[in-house]
Design a protein around this motif. Structure first.
Motif, PDB file in Angstrom:
ATOM      1  N   ILE A   1       0.844  -1.197   0.000  1.00 53.92           N
ATOM      2  CA  ILE A   1       0.000   0.000   0.000  1.00 53.92           C
ATOM      3  C   ILE A   1       0.879   1.248   0.000  1.00 53.92           C
ATOM      4  N   PRO A   2       0.556   2.279  -0.783  1.00 50.08           N
ATOM      5  CA  PRO A   2       1.300   3.545  -0.701  1.00 50.08           C
ATOM      6  C   PRO A   2       0.833   4.352   0.512  1.00 50.08           C
ATOM      7  N   TYR A   3       1.780   4.780   1.340  1.00 56.63           N
ATOM      8  CA  TYR A   3       1.471   5.466   2.602  1.00 56.63           C
ATOM      9  C   TYR A   3       1.853   6.944   2.548  1.00 56.63           C
ATOM     10  N   PHE A   4       1.099   7.727   3.356  1.00 54.79           N
ATOM     11  CA  PHE A   4       1.452   9.136   3.581  1.00 54.79           C
ATOM     12  C   PHE A   4       1.398   9.415   5.076  1.00 54.79           C
ATOM     13  N   LEU A   5       2.415  10.127   5.593  1.00 52.25           N
ATOM     14  CA  LEU A   5       2.466  10.472   7.016  1.00 52.25           C
ATOM     15  C   LEU A   5       2.832  11.934   7.194  1.00 52.25           C
ATOM     16  N   SER A   6       1.993  12.656   7.930  1.00 52.64           N
ATOM     17  CA  SER A   6       2.269  14.047   8.299  1.00 52.64           C
ATOM     18  C   SER A   6       2.681  14.087   9.765  1.00 52.64           C
ATOM     19  N   ARG A   7       3.815  14.745  10.044  1.00 52.73           N
ATOM     20  CA  ARG A   7       4.284  14.948  11.416  1.00 52.73           C
ATOM     21  C   ARG A   7       5.054  16.271  11.497  1.00 52.73           C
ATOM     22  N   PRO A   8       5.101  16.881  12.709  1.00 53.44           N
ATOM     23  CA  PRO A   8       5.863  18.130  12.859  1.00 53.44           C
ATOM     24  C   PRO A   8       7.352  17.918  12.574  1.00 53.44           C
ATOM     25  N   ARG A   9       8.067  19.038  12.435  1.00 59.23           N
ATOM     26  CA  ARG A   9       9.513  18.973  12.205  1.00 59.23           C
ATOM     27  C   ARG A   9      10.203  18.325  13.406  1.00 59.23           C
ATOM     28  N   ARG A  10      11.315  17.674  13.143  1.00 64.93           N
ATOM     29  CA  ARG A  10      12.172  17.060  14.158  1.00 64.93           C
ATOM     30  C   ARG A  10      11.457  15.986  14.975  1.00 64.93           C
ATOM     31  N   PHE A  11      10.540  15.283  14.342  1.00 63.95           N
ATOM     32  CA  PHE A  11       9.857  14.190  15.029  1.00 63.95           C
ATOM     33  C   PHE A  11      10.292  12.815  14.536  1.00 63.95           C
ATOM     34  N   GLY A  12      11.301  12.766  13.662  1.00 66.05           N
ATOM     35  CA  GLY A  12      11.835  11.482  13.246  1.00 66.05           C
ATOM     36  C   GLY A  12      11.347  10.971  11.911  1.00 66.05           C
ATOM     37  N   LYS A  13      10.766  11.849  11.081  1.00 68.29           N
ATOM     38  CA  LYS A  13      10.275  11.396   9.778  1.00 68.29           C
ATOM     39  C   LYS A  13      11.425  10.909   8.890  1.00 68.29           C
ATOM     40  N   SER A  14      12.528  11.657   8.882  1.00 73.72           N
ATOM     41  CA  SER A  14      13.657  11.280   8.026  1.00 73.72           C
ATOM     42  C   SER A  14      14.280   9.970   8.488  1.00 73.72           C
ATOM     43  N   LEU A  15      14.350   9.762   9.795  1.00 73.45           N
ATOM     44  CA  LEU A  15      14.882   8.502  10.311  1.00 73.45           C
ATOM     45  C   LEU A  15      13.972   7.342   9.921  1.00 73.45           C
TER      46      LEU A  15
END
Length: 368
Positions: free
Chosen positions: A40-54
């Motif tokens: 499944i293609p996923y999308f996630l919204s989160r504030p800056r510096r919350f670990g999205k890049s990790l």
């Protein structure tokens, strides 16, 4: 005293670097395993510096078959075959977008890297045509479907909030580019996109209407951030150091940490999480301070609030907003609340089932 052998991963966004460098890691791989088991293609919204890049980097390591990096983690106990897939990792966070040429240059930078491996036959075409071609070629050449990971999909859009003609140009370019992910579905094994905002999601991703937006779904609420149990399980020595440095008991330190950095709820039914950036910095400095807040309010939010006539004093005691305002949010200077929420300055504190409203408030003392 601080154990210098326990290394805090402050500012490290690469899973391989954390694991190879023996940095402390809050194990989120059970959720990673759950998601990679699907196509499944996923999308996630989160504030800056919350670990999205990790998180993106963790997916990349998994799909590159790096079993060695996951030893001892939850996913290693799950049934996985550790196959190697072609991975296209797009990071739009690394550039300032002052003109369409900047966005094209960033897309070209990624496309040229992949074309050097899979073929340059379409190099003179538009970015979306080249993207579609290179996905197909990678699948055909390797015999494996392609993984596409997009970090900060909305960075160009956020930088153009105060310039509507430029914003519209970026929107059209990205709509065409991301639209490839629908037409190329047969060649894709996994797709994951992240960003700070969901605004304009419908217009940017209108061609990609099969996206599973997990931003406010309970099972994924803790995929970024640190739960109270994870805080204790992973960082008890650091909590003890913080207790001693501030002449508090262990329980008092936990309560102070919760009041200062906890309280982010990304779903009305889900457990709250601590801000990971502030948690790590409080352990490193052995004191409570406004670490996340001191990194600066995002420029796009400042500019939107400056144009808005919204009375921000109404936020001091919390505010009720309809759930519908988060469903198809578009930029609106007269209703900045969804963007303030997505940026991490407000969070869900309660839910009124009768009227289908969220109660939004500051997540903790740092933000308040």
């Amino acid at each position: 005293m601080i154990d210098l052998n326990r290394k805090l991963p402050i500012g490290i966004q690469t899973f391989e670097k954390i694991r190879k460098g023996n940095y402390l890691y809050v194990d989120k791989t059970a959720l990673v395993g759950k998601m990679v088991s699907t196509s499944i293609p996923y999308f996630l919204s989160r504030p800056r510096r919350f670990g999205k890049s990790l998180l993106i980097s963790t997916f990349e390591a998994y799909f590159l078959g790096r079993k060695d990096l996951f030893e001892g983690l939850a996913i290693s106990q799950m049934e996985v075959d550790w196959q190697v897939y072609p991975v296209f990792h797009i990071d739009l966070n690394a550039r300032k977008y002052d003109s369409p040429a900047d966005l094209i240059a960033m897309l070209n930078q990624h496309l040229e890297k992949w074309e050097a491996i899979y073929g340059t036959e379409k190099q003179d075409r538009q970015p979306e045509e080249r993207f579609a071609y290179i996905i197909e070629r990678a699948c055909v050449q390797t015999g494996k479907q392609v993984v596409v990971l997009v970090d900060e999909y909305d960075k160009p859009l956020l930088q153009a909030l105060d310039n509507l003609p430029l914003f519209e140009e970026y929107r059209k370019m990205l709509k065409a580019f991301y639209g490839v992910l629908k037409s190329a579905d047969r060649y894709l094994r996994f797709v994951f996109l992240t960003g700070v905002t969901k605004f304009s999601q419908v217009s940017v991703f209108s061609d990609l209407n099969q996206l599973n937006d997990i931003s406010m779904k309970p099972p994924y609420a803790t995929v970024c951030g640190i739960t109270r149990q994870e805080l204790v399980d992973t960082f008890t020595p650091e909590l003890k150091n913080l207790s001693e440095a501030n002449q508090l008991t262990f329980e008092e330190t936990l309560q102070k940490m919760a009041a200062t950095y906890d309280g982010y709820h990304f779903c009305e039914f889900a457990e709250g999480v601590f801000n990971p950036f502030s948690v790590l910095n409080s352990f490193d400095g052995c004191k409570f301070d406004s670490y996340w807040f001191q990194t600066g309010t995002p420029t796009f939010l400042v500019e939107l609030l400056q144009k808005s006539e919204y009375d921000l004093r109404t936020l001091l005691s919390g505010i009720e907003v309809p759930v519908s305002s988060f469903a198809e949010y578009k930029m609106d200077v007269n209703n900045p609340i969804p963007l303030i929420y997505q940026s991490g300055y407000l969070t869900i504190k309660d839910y009124d089932r009768r009227f289908n409203n969220y109660l939004l408030d500051f997540p903790n003392d740092e933000v308040r």
